[in-house]
Scaffold this motif. Structure first.
Motif, short mmCIF file in Angstrom:
data_model
loop_
_atom_site.label_atom_id
_atom_site.label_comp_id
_atom_site.label_asym_id
_atom_site.label_seq_id
_atom_site.Cartn_x
_atom_site.Cartn_y
_atom_site.Cartn_z
N VAL A 187 36.97 40.00 96.60
CA VAL A 187 36.07 41.00 97.21
C VAL A 187 34.69 40.38 97.42
CG1 VAL A 187 34.95 43.24 96.91
CG2 VAL A 187 37.33 42.93 96.18
N ASN A 188 34.20 39.69 96.40
CA ASN A 188 32.89 39.05 96.49
C ASN A 188 32.86 38.02 97.62
OD1 ASN A 188 30.19 38.50 95.49
ND2 ASN A 188 31.02 36.57 94.72
N GLN A 189 33.95 37.25 97.73
CA GLN A 189 34.02 36.24 98.79
C GLN A 189 34.05 36.89 100.17
OE1 GLN A 189 33.76 32.96 98.23
NE2 GLN A 189 33.69 32.66 100.45
N THR A 190 34.73 38.03 100.27
CA THR A 190 34.78 38.76 101.54
C THR A 190 33.40 39.25 101.94
OG1 THR A 190 37.06 39.49 101.12
CG2 THR A 190 35.80 40.73 102.76
N VAL A 191 32.68 39.86 100.97
CA VAL A 191 31.33 40.37 101.23
C VAL A 191 30.41 39.23 101.68
CG1 VAL A 191 29.27 41.37 100.17
CG2 VAL A 191 31.52 42.34 99.67
N ARG A 192 30.48 38.11 100.99
CA ARG A 192 29.61 36.98 101.32
C ARG A 192 29.94 36.38 102.68
NH1 ARG A 192 26.40 34.84 97.45
NH2 ARG A 192 26.48 35.86 95.42
N THR A 193 31.23 36.33 103.01
CA THR A 193 31.63 35.79 104.31
C THR A 193 31.16 36.68 105.45
OG1 THR A 193 33.60 34.75 103.32
CG2 THR A 193 33.59 35.05 105.71
N VAL A 194 31.35 37.99 105.29
CA VAL A 194 30.90 38.93 106.32
C VAL A 194 29.38 38.91 106.43
CG1 VAL A 194 30.82 41.36 107.01
CG2 VAL A 194 32.93 40.41 106.07
N ALA A 195 28.69 38.89 105.28
CA ALA A 195 27.22 38.85 105.28
C ALA A 195 26.70 37.59 105.96
CB ALA A 195 26.70 38.92 103.84
N GLY A 196 27.45 36.50 105.83
CA GLY A 196 27.04 35.24 106.44
C GLY A 196 27.01 35.30 107.95
N ALA A 197 27.72 36.27 108.52
CA ALA A 197 27.76 36.42 109.99
C ALA A 197 26.63 37.29 110.51
CB ALA A 197 29.11 37.02 110.41
N ASN A 198 25.84 37.89 109.61
CA ASN A 198 24.84 38.86 110.04
C ASN A 198 23.74 38.25 110.90
OD1 ASN A 198 23.55 41.56 109.90
ND2 ASN A 198 21.96 40.41 108.85
N THR A 199 23.16 37.14 110.45
CA THR A 199 22.10 36.50 111.22
C THR A 199 22.60 36.09 112.60
OG1 THR A 199 21.03 35.68 109.20
CG2 THR A 199 20.45 34.59 111.27
N PHE A 200 23.79 35.51 112.65
CA PHE A 200 24.37 35.10 113.92
C PHE A 200 24.53 36.27 114.88
CE2 PHE A 200 28.17 34.59 116.57
CZ PHE A 200 27.78 33.51 117.34
N CYS A 201 25.14 37.35 114.39
CA CYS A 201 25.40 38.51 115.25
C CYS A 201 24.10 39.19 115.69
CB CYS A 201 26.30 39.51 114.53
SG CYS A 201 27.98 38.94 114.26
N ALA A 202 23.14 39.31 114.77
CA ALA A 202 21.88 39.98 115.09
C ALA A 202 21.08 39.18 116.12
CB ALA A 202 21.05 40.19 113.83
N MET A 203 20.99 37.86 115.95
CA MET A 203 20.25 37.04 116.90
C MET A 203 20.98 36.94 118.24
SD MET A 203 17.54 36.52 115.29
CE MET A 203 16.76 35.61 116.62
N LEU A 204 22.30 36.98 118.21
CA LEU A 204 23.09 36.98 119.45
C LEU A 204 22.78 38.24 120.25
CD1 LEU A 204 25.25 34.95 120.57
CD2 LEU A 204 26.97 36.60 119.82
N LEU A 205 22.68 39.37 119.55
CA LEU A 205 22.36 40.64 120.21
C LEU A 205 20.97 40.59 120.83
CD1 LEU A 205 23.03 43.62 120.82
CD2 LEU A 205 22.12 44.21 118.56
N ILE A 206 20.00 40.01 120.13
CA ILE A 206 18.65 39.89 120.67
C ILE A 206 18.66 39.03 121.93
CG2 ILE A 206 16.33 38.95 120.23
CD1 ILE A 206 16.74 39.69 117.29
N GLY A 207 19.43 37.93 121.89
CA GLY A 207 19.54 37.07 123.07
C GLY A 207 20.14 37.81 124.26
N CYS A 208 21.15 38.64 124.00
CA CYS A 208 21.77 39.44 125.06
C CYS A 208 20.76 40.40 125.68
CB CYS A 208 22.95 40.22 124.51
SG CYS A 208 24.38 39.23 124.07
#
Length: 304
Positions: A186-207
């Motif tokens: 569960v901890n590994q899942t949370v950390r993996t998903v959280a690791g995608a947050n900066t990428f997804c948020a900055m991708l949205l700003i670029g869009c």
């Protein structure tokens, strides 16, 4: 001071932003894709990132060491909230909400820990992690009310309390205080998903940036906000810390984190709730660019 982590982090964010700009311009991400990306950030990656941010060691000794930071951070949030209510008279409601949110919420949650660790070492990252706790509480309580609308206060409260990011805050605080360790997978899942947050948020700003003519980024309203976010607020924080003779390292961490640019969540929320996402994108991009200059300057001032 080592500024490498600061430049690397901001450089990485701009690269992802440029990728989002290209994908939107080329049509690989259309309007429906942008909306999906917004929902993904708001409902999945951000809550996971919040839960992850609360997973730190917590004890009576650490509480005593970091109590000053928590108090200062809460005072900064209260002051910024009051400041946001008087700085934008006469603005349209859609634009005003974006600016108010961006005044109380900086990018300290994404940039803060990495920069504090790179510049101030282990003690700095501990102070930075604690500093962001009040920030996140205000971010997803008071901050969310700027965007969420409901016919009655009861319904508004219900919307805020049941928001995925607020649930993430409650979950994180329970884990922090109880020191309960999530099961390994569960901890590994949370950390993996959280690791995608900066990428997804900055991708949205670029869009979103791809939908704005370049010359529109340079406006008086953007300059005005950037001055408040990168200069006025940290000057007041520094003056307050000096006035009350706060420890130098704590002062430095609080000033640097208060001098961060606009949070990428400003764009995420503006897109999600139909506010002025163009203005949100402009202030995030411009304040982040200017912070490449102001953050090293603040670091130099604090060392002197």
């Amino acid at each position: 001071m080592d500024f490498t982590s600061l430049f690397n982090m901001q450089g990485m964010m701009f690269c992802i932003l440029a990728l989002g700009w290209y994908l939107r311009k080329s049509g690989m991400i259309d309007k429906s894709g942008k909306a999906l990306l917004s929902s993904l950030v708001m409902n999945v990656t951000l809550p996971a990132s919040i839960v992850k941010s609360f997973q730190m060691e917590f004890s009576a000794d650490i509480l005593k060491l970091t109590l000053e930071v928590i108090v200062i951070s809460f005072l900064i949030q209260i002051f910024s909230n009051l400041l946001s209510r008087v700085l934008y008279p006469g603005w349209s409601e859609e634009s005003k909400k974006v600016l108010q949110y961006a005044t109380i919420v900086s990018n300290a949650g994404i940039l803060g820990n990495a920069i504090a660790e790179g510049i101030f070492g282990d003690l700095g990252i501990m102070y930075a992690a604690v500093y962001t706790i009040p920030t996140r509480i205000f971010m997803w309580s008071v901050g969310l009310t700027y965007f969420t609308e409901a016919p009655t206060k009861k319904e508004l409260l219900k919307k805020v309390v049941t928001h995925p990011c607020i649930i993430g805050i409650f979950t994180g605080m329970v884990l922090l205080v109880s020191q309960f360790q999530l099961p390994g997978f569960v901890n590994q899942t949370v950390r993996t998903v959280a690791g995608a947050n900066t990428f997804c948020a900055m991708l949205l700003i670029g869009c979103t940036l791809a939908e704005i003519p370049f010359k529109e980024v340079f406006t008086k309203e953007v300059y005005y906000y950037t001055f408040i976010r990168l200069f006025l607020i940290p000057v007041i924080v520094l003056a307050g810390c000096r006035l009350f003779h706060i420890d130098q390292l704590i002062t430095a961490v609080c000033v640097i984190l208060s001098a961060m640019p606009a949070a990428s969540t400003s764009v995420v929320l503006a897109v999600k709730y139909g506010k002025d996402d163009r203005l949100a994108t402009k202030i995030v991009v411009f304040s982040t660019v200017v912070s490449l200059i102001t953050l090293p300057v603040w670091c130099y001032i604090l060392t002197v």
